[in-house]
Every structure is written in C-alpha cells, then in structure tokens.
Write a protein that holds these residues in place. Structure first.
Motif, PDB file in Angstrom:
ATOM      1  N   LEU A  81       5.629  14.050 -37.303  1.00  0.00           N
ATOM      2  CA  LEU A  81       5.480  12.959 -38.267  1.00  0.00           C
ATOM      3  C   LEU A  81       6.801  12.638 -38.952  1.00  0.00           C
ATOM      4  O   LEU A  81       7.110  11.474 -39.202  1.00  0.00           O
ATOM      5  CB  LEU A  81       4.428  13.297 -39.326  1.00  0.00           C
ATOM      6  N   SER A  82       7.579  13.669 -39.238  1.00  0.00           N
ATOM      7  CA  SER A  82       8.880  13.455 -39.861  1.00  0.00           C
ATOM      8  C   SER A  82       9.824  12.714 -38.914  1.00  0.00           C
ATOM      9  O   SER A  82      10.501  11.773 -39.308  1.00  0.00           O
ATOM     10  CB  SER A  82       9.509  14.791 -40.263  1.00  0.00           C
ATOM     11  N   GLY A  83       9.842  13.148 -37.663  1.00  0.00           N
ATOM     12  CA  GLY A  83      10.719  12.493 -36.686  1.00  0.00           C
ATOM     13  C   GLY A  83      10.302  11.071 -36.391  1.00  0.00           C
ATOM     14  O   GLY A  83      11.118  10.144 -36.434  1.00  0.00           O
ATOM     15  N   ILE A  84       9.019  10.880 -36.119  1.00  0.00           N
ATOM     16  CA  ILE A  84       8.525   9.539 -35.795  1.00  0.00           C
ATOM     17  C   ILE A  84       8.710   8.591 -36.978  1.00  0.00           C
ATOM     18  O   ILE A  84       9.040   7.426 -36.805  1.00  0.00           O
ATOM     19  CB  ILE A  84       7.032   9.598 -35.378  1.00  0.00           C
ATOM     20  N   GLY A  85       8.518   9.108 -38.182  1.00  0.00           N
ATOM     21  CA  GLY A  85       8.605   8.267 -39.374  1.00  0.00           C
ATOM     22  C   GLY A  85      10.006   7.965 -39.850  1.00  0.00           C
ATOM     23  O   GLY A  85      10.197   7.149 -40.744  1.00  0.00           O
ATOM     24  N   GLY A  86      11.014   8.621 -39.284  1.00  0.00           N
ATOM     25  CA  GLY A  86      12.386   8.333 -39.680  1.00  0.00           C
ATOM     26  C   GLY A  86      12.926   9.226 -40.776  1.00  0.00           C
ATOM     27  O   GLY A  86      13.932   8.912 -41.397  1.00  0.00           O
ATOM     28  N   ALA A  87      12.283  10.361 -41.026  1.00  0.00           N
ATOM     29  CA  ALA A  87      12.756  11.274 -42.063  1.00  0.00           C
ATOM     30  C   ALA A  87      13.850  12.207 -41.545  1.00  0.00           C
ATOM     31  O   ALA A  87      14.537  12.845 -42.330  1.00  0.00           O
ATOM     32  CB  ALA A  87      11.597  12.096 -42.622  1.00  0.00           C
ATOM     33  N   MET A  88      14.010  12.292 -40.226  1.00  0.00           N
ATOM     34  CA  MET A  88      15.019  13.190 -39.660  1.00  0.00           C
ATOM     35  C   MET A  88      16.284  12.449 -39.237  1.00  0.00           C
ATOM     36  O   MET A  88      17.341  13.052 -39.124  1.00  0.00           O
ATOM     37  CB  MET A  88      14.443  13.944 -38.472  1.00  0.00           C
ATOM     38  N   TRP A  89      16.158  11.176 -38.968  1.00  0.00           N
ATOM     39  CA  TRP A  89      17.285  10.335 -38.570  1.00  0.00           C
ATOM     40  C   TRP A  89      16.928   8.907 -38.937  1.00  0.00           C
ATOM     41  O   TRP A  89      15.758   8.577 -39.115  1.00  0.00           O
ATOM     42  CB  TRP A  89      17.575  10.462 -37.071  1.00  0.00           C
ATOM     43  N   PRO A  90      17.928   8.048 -39.033  1.00  0.00           N
ATOM     44  CA  PRO A  90      17.621   6.649 -39.372  1.00  0.00           C
ATOM     45  C   PRO A  90      16.746   6.015 -38.296  1.00  0.00           C
ATOM     46  O   PRO A  90      17.060   6.084 -37.113  1.00  0.00           O
ATOM     47  CB  PRO A  90      18.991   5.973 -39.427  1.00  0.00           C
ATOM     48  N   ILE A  91      15.661   5.401 -38.710  1.00  0.00           N
ATOM     49  CA  ILE A  91      14.726   4.791 -37.770  1.00  0.00           C
ATOM     50  C   ILE A  91      15.396   3.644 -37.010  1.00  0.00           C
ATOM     51  O   ILE A  91      14.996   3.308 -35.895  1.00  0.00           O
ATOM     52  CB  ILE A  91      13.430   4.339 -38.499  1.00  0.00           C
ATOM     53  N   GLU A  92      16.447   3.075 -37.584  1.00  0.00           N
ATOM     54  CA  GLU A  92      17.138   1.945 -36.953  1.00  0.00           C
ATOM     55  C   GLU A  92      17.874   2.334 -35.675  1.00  0.00           C
ATOM     56  O   GLU A  92      18.204   1.471 -34.871  1.00  0.00           O
ATOM     57  CB  GLU A  92      18.137   1.312 -37.938  1.00  0.00           C
ATOM     58  N   ILE A  93      18.129   3.623 -35.466  1.00  0.00           N
ATOM     59  CA  ILE A  93      18.899   4.029 -34.281  1.00  0.00           C
ATOM     60  C   ILE A  93      18.026   4.383 -33.083  1.00  0.00           C
ATOM     61  O   ILE A  93      18.534   4.654 -32.007  1.00  0.00           O
ATOM     62  CB  ILE A  93      19.844   5.214 -34.589  1.00  0.00           C
ATOM     63  N   VAL A  94      16.704   4.375 -33.272  1.00  0.00           N
ATOM     64  CA  VAL A  94      15.810   4.740 -32.181  1.00  0.00           C
ATOM     65  C   VAL A  94      15.327   3.471 -31.465  1.00  0.00           C
ATOM     66  O   VAL A  94      15.408   2.378 -32.013  1.00  0.00           O
ATOM     67  CB  VAL A  94      14.616   5.584 -32.681  1.00  0.00           C
ATOM     68  N   PRO A  95      14.798   3.619 -30.246  1.00  0.00           N
ATOM     69  CA  PRO A  95      14.311   2.452 -29.510  1.00  0.00           C
ATOM     70  C   PRO A  95      13.182   1.721 -30.253  1.00  0.00           C
ATOM     71  O   PRO A  95      12.526   2.285 -31.134  1.00  0.00           O
ATOM     72  CB  PRO A  95      13.782   3.044 -28.196  1.00  0.00           C
ATOM     73  N   ASP A  96      12.961   0.490 -29.860  1.00  0.00           N
ATOM     74  CA  ASP A  96      11.939  -0.359 -30.491  1.00  0.00           C
ATOM     75  C   ASP A  96      10.557   0.285 -30.548  1.00  0.00           C
ATOM     76  O   ASP A  96       9.874   0.201 -31.558  1.00  0.00           O
ATOM     77  CB  ASP A  96      11.829  -1.687 -29.733  1.00  0.00           C
ATOM     78  N   PHE A  97      10.142   0.913 -29.448  1.00  0.00           N
ATOM     79  CA  PHE A  97       8.798   1.496 -29.433  1.00  0.00           C
ATOM     80  C   PHE A  97       8.658   2.590 -30.485  1.00  0.00           C
ATOM     81  O   PHE A  97       7.587   2.783 -31.067  1.00  0.00           O
ATOM     82  CB  PHE A  97       8.412   2.007 -28.037  1.00  0.00           C
ATOM     83  N   MET A  98       9.754   3.316 -30.764  1.00  0.00           N
ATOM     84  CA  MET A  98       9.718   4.353 -31.807  1.00  0.00           C
ATOM     85  C   MET A  98       9.644   3.707 -33.197  1.00  0.00           C
ATOM     86  O   MET A  98       8.960   4.218 -34.078  1.00  0.00           O
ATOM     87  CB  MET A  98      10.952   5.253 -31.725  1.00  0.00           C
ATOM     88  N   GLN A  99      10.357   2.609 -33.370  1.00  0.00           N
ATOM     89  CA  GLN A  99      10.302   1.906 -34.650  1.00  0.00           C
ATOM     90  C   GLN A  99       8.898   1.377 -34.913  1.00  0.00           C
ATOM     91  O   GLN A  99       8.416   1.390 -36.040  1.00  0.00           O
ATOM     92  CB  GLN A  99      11.326   0.778 -34.680  1.00  0.00           C
ATOM     93  N   LYS A 100       8.232   0.930 -33.866  1.00  0.00           N
ATOM     94  CA  LYS A 100       6.848   0.466 -34.007  1.00  0.00           C
ATOM     95  C   LYS A 100       5.904   1.644 -34.259  1.00  0.00           C
ATOM     96  O   LYS A 100       4.960   1.538 -35.036  1.00  0.00           O
ATOM     97  CB  LYS A 100       6.439  -0.315 -32.769  1.00  0.00           C
TER      98      LYS A 100
END
Length: 174
Positions: A103-122
């Motif tokens: 949940l932390s990784g998917i939600g962007g608490a471990m790294w900026p969500i802007e640097i992950v692919p689109d499907f991860m941002q969704k």
C-alpha cells in the motif's frame, strides 16, 4: 489490530463482554484509543520534522490537521478490517507487512508517484495511501489549503467507513 487479537486469544475480550457495556462500546473504545494514538504519533512526527529538520508543512495548519485525521481514521479502520480477517496475533504480524508495504509503494509513500508508469499512478487511486499522499502534497508542495484537500480527505474517510463497516461486521469476539 494486534491488541484486539491478543485480547481475543487471551480471553480478556470475552471477560470484557460481561461488563455492562455493549460490544459496540467495547470495540469503539478500543478503536478510539488506536485512532488517538495514531493522531498523536503523526502529530509528533510533524512537530519533529518542523523543529528538528525545518520541514515546511504548508501555510494552512487546519488543512494538515484534516489530512492527519482523515488518514488516521482510514488506517485505524484498515486495522479493524485486518483484525476481522485474520485468526491470530501471529497471522497479523505477517499479514500487516504484506498489506502495509505494498500500500505504501502503490500509494506513492516510498517514491514520488510521478516517476512510475501510468498504470501505477492510476492504481494509487485505489488505495488510501495514494489519496493521503495527494492531499499531503497539495498542502506541502503546492501550498494549497482546506478547500483544495477536501476531496482527498473525503475519499480517505470513505475508505475508512468501508473498512470499518466490513471489519465490525466480520469481527469475531470469541
């Protein structure tokens, strides 16, 4: 979560149920204690960041407080849901890591969500941490206030209501 499970395993919860208080009152008291503890811990982290590391938490303390309360509620409710789904304290030890870290990784608490692919941002929009990170970023990095974070806080509260409803419905007192 662990406290409820230990009390159920040790029989303390069963003994509490003979007291002149409802099951809802017992569970509500336990959850209120966990919620208050989460808010205090989060607040201490904010204060430590502010005074020890000069972290700028934004211009609107009320917006920050709303996000802290909403996130603490959703995570407390998630703990209730987990307590209802596992059978023992030993299980929650393993399951909590299997839930919290993704949940932390998917939600962007471990790294900026802007640097992950689109499907991860969704995917971040389907977990509480994704909404919490959006709200905290709005306050801290974008300088936004209460009006602008109400949607994120509202979604966190909605997550909490769903988690809490299922958790209370499924929780076994014995």
């Amino acid at each position: 979560t662990g406290t409820l499970l230990l009390e159920r395993e040790d029989g303390t919860l069963r003994r509490l149920m003979v007291a002149p208080i409802s099951k809802a009152g017992i569970l509500g008291g336990k959850l209120l204690g966990v919620f208050i503890s989460a808010v205090v811990q989060f607040s201490l982290l904010v204060l430590a960041g502010q005074f020890l590391f000069n972290v700028d938490w934004g211009r609107e303390p009320l917006a920050l407080l709303i996000m802290i309360l909403a996130f603490s509620f959703s995570i407390t409710a998630l703990g209730m849901l987990l307590a209802a789904l596992v059978r023992s304290y030993a299980q929650i030890d393993a399951v909590s890591n299997l839930v919290i870290i993704p949940l932390s990784g998917i939600g962007g608490a471990m790294w900026p969500i802007e640097i992950v692919p689109d499907f991860m941002q969704k995917a971040a929009l389907f977990v509480p941490t994704g909404w919490a990170m959006r709200g905290f970023h709005d306050i801290i990095t974008r300088g936004l206030g209460v009006q602008e974070i109400l949607m994120e806080a509202g979604v966190l509260v909605a997550f909490g209501i769903v988690f809490l409803t299922i958790g209370v419905w499924r929780f076994r007192y014995e």
